[in-house]
Scaffold this active site. Structure first.
Site, PDB file in Angstrom:
ATOM      1  N   ARG A 168       0.888  -1.161   0.000  1.00 60.22           N
ATOM      2  CA  ARG A 168       0.000   0.000   0.000  1.00 60.22           C
ATOM      3  C   ARG A 168       0.926   1.211   0.000  1.00 60.22           C
ATOM      4  NH1 ARG A 168      -0.746   4.846   3.221  1.00 60.22           N
ATOM      5  NH2 ARG A 168      -2.940   5.352   3.369  1.00 60.22           N
ATOM      6  N   ASP A 208       1.738   5.112   0.249  1.00 59.11           N
ATOM      7  CA  ASP A 208       1.202   6.303   0.894  1.00 59.11           C
ATOM      8  C   ASP A 208       1.308   7.520  -0.027  1.00 59.11           C
ATOM      9  OD1 ASP A 208       0.350   7.484   3.513  1.00 59.11           O
ATOM     10  OD2 ASP A 208       2.203   8.626   3.286  1.00 59.11           O
ATOM     11  N   GLU A 263      -2.609   5.364  -2.089  1.00 58.12           N
ATOM     12  CA  GLU A 263      -3.579   6.206  -1.374  1.00 58.12           C
ATOM     13  C   GLU A 263      -3.632   7.575  -2.035  1.00 58.12           C
ATOM     14  OE1 GLU A 263      -4.035   9.306   2.125  1.00 58.12           O
ATOM     15  OE2 GLU A 263      -2.141   8.659   1.260  1.00 58.12           O
ATOM     16  N   HIS A 284      -8.069   4.725   8.851  1.00 59.78           N
ATOM     17  CA  HIS A 284      -7.397   5.504   9.898  1.00 59.78           C
ATOM     18  C   HIS A 284      -7.358   7.002   9.618  1.00 59.78           C
ATOM     19  CE1 HIS A 284      -4.600   4.930   6.717  1.00 59.78           C
ATOM     20  NE2 HIS A 284      -3.608   5.528   7.318  1.00 59.78           N
ATOM     21  N   ASP A 285      -7.842   7.416   8.455  1.00 56.71           N
ATOM     22  CA  ASP A 285      -7.819   8.837   8.113  1.00 56.71           C
ATOM     23  C   ASP A 285      -9.218   9.448   8.061  1.00 56.71           C
ATOM     24  OD1 ASP A 285      -5.030   8.999   7.925  1.00 56.71           O
ATOM     25  OD2 ASP A 285      -5.039   8.278   5.856  1.00 56.71           O
TER      26      ASP A 285
HETATM   27  C1  NOJ Z   1      -1.716   9.301   4.439  1.00 55.39           C
HETATM   28  C2  NOJ Z   1      -1.780   8.363   5.576  1.00 55.39           C
HETATM   29  O1  NOJ Z   1      -2.815   7.462   5.456  1.00 55.39           O
HETATM   30  C3  NOJ Z   1      -1.855   9.241   6.785  1.00 55.39           C
HETATM   31  O2  NOJ Z   1      -2.276   8.531   7.906  1.00 55.39           O
HETATM   32  C4  NOJ Z   1      -0.463   9.793   6.928  1.00 55.39           C
HETATM   33  O3  NOJ Z   1      -0.370  10.613   8.058  1.00 55.39           O
HETATM   34  C5  NOJ Z   1      -0.127  10.632   5.701  1.00 55.39           C
HETATM   35  N1  NOJ Z   1      -0.443   9.948   4.485  1.00 55.39           N
HETATM   36  C6  NOJ Z   1       1.336  10.993   5.674  1.00 55.39           C
HETATM   37  O4  NOJ Z   1       2.147   9.865   5.574  1.00 55.39           O
END
Ligand code: NOJ
Ligand code: NOJ
Ligand code: CA
Ligand code: CA
Length: 707
Positions: free
Chosen positions: A252, A254, A282, A352-353
């Site tokens: 995955r 980032d 992501e 988690h976001d």
């Molecule tokens: C996206 C991640 O999912 C988030 O949790 C993270 O803080 C930021 N990217 C920076 O890495």
């Protein structure tokens, strides 16, 4: 009279016996390796924030100011580790839930410092050394044991990976956190304020005003990598290969919106030439947001994306009540066109976001309904840890609390378990298309179909029962029981020979799932992975009815050498054909052809990232500069396939334009820059073509004047 019900009953009993005889044994034995690392269509991913899942070894917990032993400070480490995940694999918690893949926090060593705002790197996104482990998660031998435990239980391991940045830094204050310091297996490569190798970008923080701004400026205070630098390029690619060699099954990535697509395509090429694994990025999209660049990235970069359009829409319909099923179905239809391989996008209801799906004080029914829809929709479903325990919590960090319990009796746990096994047994869920069969604002009945396999899901989110008349389906005539055993108030249905279903009542807040499965006897392709590669790369084709060992596989009309072949899986070599897009077709021994699986990209050669720069390219307002050239990666001189629009604000400024491209290594390229206006009118450079021979590896920058 022929009694259909009786006949079905007898057939099922016989089938059950056959299944028992043939399948009990393989299921009981342990798999050396999960079957297929490039096709996740039938899998269910479980997303774990490693620090928050389970503490299996208290000896590796941090001490001092970065640790919160009771996890009352959610910004600090709480002790979860790989041993904890191993424990929950071996005690059956994950396997009983039907989970076949886990996505874990980035495993690499992170900063130890306490961030000035009191934060720590418990989440794993602040790397300091990608060639070492985060000691609070475990050692390399613990990681080996995690891989071993996962694989021997049929679970794939996906790691998070952050190639965009190291950690929080302030150029003017070296004492801020660890100043972004990056190490190569213990050797310091540089810090954000002392960067002799030029591994970082130094353009300040992004205000998110443009795609370009977000790529080359820091995301928040995170020290951004200069991916045009050969040193950091090699370091990051070597690092991911190290973890691939450790046995991971997926990645995955980032913040993919914050790195050039060109560099990321070269990363995917490196991965696919080393050991291909399913990779998804992501690219965050907020509620209601649709971004054509997101679709372009998913279709051209070589990796899939987390499907934020899906995730945000299902939240609107079943959590927030700001949209109805018509809006949901519009999203299903539009994404099936926007994404070339919509079944490879990774779906979810929370992560988690964002705030957790379950809401404090509300009934859990909305979570249960959402899980049932998620697990029967197109795309690879991901369950965020604790959603099966109805954890609640607002956006970061309340959405990252420790697991409250590992209760296997929750309704959510039962739903996931039942539908995870249905995803394995009925390929309509992994590979099928989606057809709307009955809809109003509260009721949505949709059918997934692949060959003769059919799954129908009916949901009523409203608070009153609905009488459903005139439903038709592809299910063959018969009586169908709810696959959820009525745990969400589902009913049985009777399908007639004309495909119409006897009227029935769909209960309030109810979900019913009916299915039929029958293997196709003619070839039908469900999935191909990866979807790009160079001659001789191995490509895995999955589907049904491929027949015995006889038959062929073609890329357009070129035959591909077959490495292995079963009724449901074929491995072939990419043939030596000119670079470009090809349709893949499977023929069985009787020369019966499958569907065409469209637009596999044959690359000219292994890809490397090159920055193209053109000075003095003056344009009228609204016009942009693109690059086009003589290789497929540069559009084969077709201005409609030219690469761009190029950038002109951060690294270089107008009238200089620049762009980071993925191009074939060791290749002499001819190219030109063109100007295109908003209507698509093209102005070519004059003179002869620019010529440039790409290096065999690494990075480079090619700079010319507009002519
Ligand atoms: C996206 C991640 O999912 C988030 O949790 C993270 O803080 C930021 N990217 C920076 O890495
Ligand atoms: C002026 C140029 O004419 C236009 O094409 C460009 O996009 C803007 N500068 C912004 O750099
Ligand atoms: Ca621990
Ligand atoms: Ca960046």
């Amino acid at each position: 009279m022929f009694n259909f019900k009786h006949f079905l009953g007898k057939t099922f009993a016989l089938l059950l016996l056959v299944l028992l005889i043939f399948y009990v044994k393989p299921l009981g034995t342990t798999h050396a390796n999960p079957a297929n690392d490039v096709d996740y269509s039938k899998d269910v991913i479980y997303q774990i924030v490693t620090d928050r899942f389970y503490d299996g070894n208290s000896n590796n917990n941090p001490t001092g100011s970065i640790y919160s032993s009771d996890c009352s400070n959610l910004h600090k480490y709480c002790g979860g580790d790989w041993q904890g995940i191993i424990d929950k694999i071996t005690d059956g918690y994950l396997t009983d839930m039907g989970v076949t893949a886990i996505w874990i926090s980035q495993p690499v060593e992170n900063v130890y410092a306490l961030h000035p705002s009191g934060y720590t790197s418990y989440h794993g996104y602040w790397a300091r050394d990608y060639k070492r482990t985060n000691p609070f998660y475990g050692s390399y031998s613990d990681f080996d044991r995690l891989i071993e435990a996962a694989h021997s239980n049929g679970i794939k391991v996906i790691m998070d990976f952050t190639p965009n940045h190291s950690s929080p830094a302030l150029e003017t204050d070296p004492s801020y956190a660890e100043n972004g310091a990056l190490y190569n297996d213990g050797n310091l490569l540089g810090t954000y304020s002392n960067d002799p190798l030029n591994i970082f970008d130094h353009f300040g923080g992004t205000d998110f005003s443009s795609y370009e701004d977000g790529i080359y400026r820091n995301l928040y205070d995170l020290a951004d990598y200069n991916l045009n630098n050969g040193g950091i390029d090699t370091y990051l690619k070597d690092s991911i290969k190290l973890w691939l060699d450790k046995g991971i099954d997926g990645i995955r990535i980032d913040a993919v919106k914050h790195m050039s697509q060109g560099w990321q395509k070269s990363l995917m090429s490196e991965i696919y030439n080393h050991r291909p694994v399913f990779t998804f990025g992501e690219w965050f999209l907020g509620t209601g947001k649709i971004d054509p660049q997101n679709h372009h990235f998913a279709n051209e970069s070589g990796m899939s994306l987390l499907d934020f359009q899906y995730g945000q829409t299902i939240r609107e319909v079943l959590r927030d009540g700001t949209m109805d099923w018509n809006g949901f179905h519009d999203m299903i239809q539009s994404t099936s066109n926007e994404y070339k391989e919509v079944i490879d996008q990774v779906t979810f209801i929370d992560n988690h976001d964002m705030a957790r799906f379950s809401v404090e004080g509300s009934t859990n029914r909305q979570t249960d309904m959402a899980l049932a829809v998620l697990l029967t929709s197109r795309g690879v479903p991901t369950i965020y840890y604790g959603t099966e325990q109805y954890m609640t919590g607002n956006i970061d960090p309340e959405n990252r609390k420790p697991m409250p319990s590992f209760d296997r009796s929750t309704t959510a746990y039962q739903i996931i378990s039942k539908l995870a096994s249905l995803r394995q047994s009925n390929p309509a869920l992994g590979y099928g298309d989606t057809e709307q069969r009955w809809i109003n604002s509260d009721v949505y009945i949709y059918e997934r179909e692949f060959g003769d396999n059919v799954v129908v899901t009916a949901i009523n989110r409203g608070h009153s029962n609905y009488s459903i008349t005139n439903l038709s389906t592809s299910l063959p005539a018969g009586i169908y029981e709810d696959e959820l055993d009525s745990i969400l108030s589902g009913n049985n249905i009777t399908v007639n020979t004309d495909g119409f279903v006897d009227s029935f009542t769909l209960n309030a807040r109810g979900v019913a799932i009916w299915q039929y499965s029958k293997k196709s006897t003619t070839p039908i392709i469900g999935h191909v992975g990866p979807m790009d590669g160079i001659a001789e790369n191995t490509i895995t084709i999955n589907g049904e009815g491929f027949g015995g060992i006889k038959g062929t596989v073609q890329f357009n009309s070129a035959n591909a050498a077959v490495q292995s072949r079963s009724d449901t899986e074929i491995k072939v070599e990419v043939p030596s054909v000119p670079a470009g897009k090809y349709d893949i077709t499977v023929k069985n021994g009787d020369n019966v052809a499958s569907n065409n699986y469209e637009e596999f990209e044959v690359l000219t050669d292994k890809q490397i990232p090159i920055r193209f720069v053109v000075h003095n390219a003056y344009t009228d307002y609204g016009s942009n500069v693109y690059v086009v050239g003589n290789v497929s990666e540069l559009g084969n001189w077709d201005p409609n396939k030219a690469i761009g629009p190029m950038f002109n604000q951060v690294v270089y400024q107008y009238p200089t334009w620049y762009f980071d491209l993925s191009v074939p290594a060791s290749t002499t390229i001819e190219f030109k820059f063109i100007k295109k206006d908003s209507l698509g009118n093209v102005e070519w450079e004059s003179g002869t073509n620019h010529m440039y021979t790409t290096p065999t590896q690494g990075t480079d920058t090619v700079i010319v004047n507009w002519q």
